[in-house]
Every structure is written in structure tokens, then in C-alpha cells.
Design a protein around this motif. Structure first.
Motif, short mmCIF file in Angstrom:
data_model
loop_
_atom_site.label_atom_id
_atom_site.label_comp_id
_atom_site.label_asym_id
_atom_site.label_seq_id
_atom_site.Cartn_x
_atom_site.Cartn_y
_atom_site.Cartn_z
N LEU A 72 -10.69 -3.11 -49.94
CA LEU A 72 -9.74 -2.97 -50.71
C LEU A 72 -8.53 -3.68 -50.53
N LEU A 73 -8.23 -4.28 -49.49
CA LEU A 73 -7.16 -5.01 -48.94
C LEU A 73 -7.65 -6.80 -49.09
N ASP A 74 -8.60 -6.85 -48.99
CA ASP A 74 -8.99 -8.11 -49.85
C ASP A 74 -9.11 -7.93 -50.97
N GLU A 75 -9.52 -6.87 -51.78
CA GLU A 75 -9.54 -7.38 -52.76
C GLU A 75 -7.84 -7.46 -53.69
N ALA A 76 -6.86 -6.38 -53.04
CA ALA A 76 -6.25 -6.54 -53.96
C ALA A 76 -5.41 -7.71 -53.37
N ARG A 77 -5.57 -8.89 -51.97
CA ARG A 77 -4.76 -10.05 -51.73
C ARG A 77 -5.48 -11.12 -53.14
N ARG A 78 -6.81 -11.01 -52.73
CA ARG A 78 -7.07 -11.46 -53.74
C ARG A 78 -6.72 -11.93 -55.26
N ARG A 79 -6.03 -10.56 -55.37
CA ARG A 79 -5.72 -10.31 -57.24
C ARG A 79 -3.88 -10.77 -56.66
N GLY A 80 -3.49 -10.96 -55.80
CA GLY A 80 -2.36 -11.24 -55.76
C GLY A 80 -0.66 -9.73 -55.35
N GLU A 81 -1.96 -8.62 -55.67
CA GLU A 81 -1.43 -7.13 -55.67
C GLU A 81 -0.56 -6.58 -54.40
N THR A 82 -0.34 -7.64 -53.11
CA THR A 82 0.00 -7.20 -51.36
C THR A 82 0.88 -8.25 -51.92
#
Length: 82
Positions: A72-82
Motif C-alpha cells: 500500500l505504501l509503494d502504491e501511495a508513493r507511485r501515486r504521489g500520495e505520501t
């Protein structure tokens, strides 16, 4: 009707953690067991319940949850949500 008087305390013989960091995962395991078994809660305190789950199952769930959190963290980073 007020059922607070119907509550009772029980010192149950249930699985206990073997370390100082799995307490939250133990809570999850207890809840999962109680929700999956119709007889677990009414029988609580009447007999030993150490067989419900073992430390190994808790460690495995912790690792699975850590993996899921990483995905989930990787996906959030990919989307620029972190």
C-alpha cells in the motif's frame, strides 16, 4: 433494558504472546477466533483455550500485514500520495 449488570469478568486460559511487540496482532487473532466460532465466547473461561492459535500464526499474520502495508505504501508513493 440495561444489561450492564449482566457483564462478568473472566480470567480465561487463552494464548499468550511470547514477545513484547505482538499485542495488537494477538487482539486481531482473538477477535477473528471469536467471530469465526459461535461457541468460543460463551465457553470463554470454562476450559483452557490455548489451542485457539499459536505464536507462529501471530508471527505469520504480522509478516503478512507488514507486506500488505508495504504494498500500500509503494502504491501511495507511485501515486504521489505520501
Amino acid at each position: 433494558a440495561d444489561r450492564v449488570g449482566a457483564l462478568r469478568a473472566v480470567a480465561a486460559d487463552v494464548p499468550k504472546q511470547a514477545n513484547g511487540y505482538d499485542c495488537g496482532i494477538f487482539v486481531i487473532e482473538y477477535l477473528l477466533h471469536l467471530l469465526r466460532s459461535a461457541t468460543a465466547l460463551p465457553a470463554l473461561g470454562l476450559a483452557p483455550h490455548r489451542h485457539w492459535f499459536m505464536q507462529g500464526a501471530v508471527s505469520k499474520r504480522r509478516k503478512r500485514l507488514r507486506h500488505i502495508a508495504g504494498v500500500l505504501l509503494d502504491e501511495a508513493r507511485r501515486r504521489g500520495e505520501t
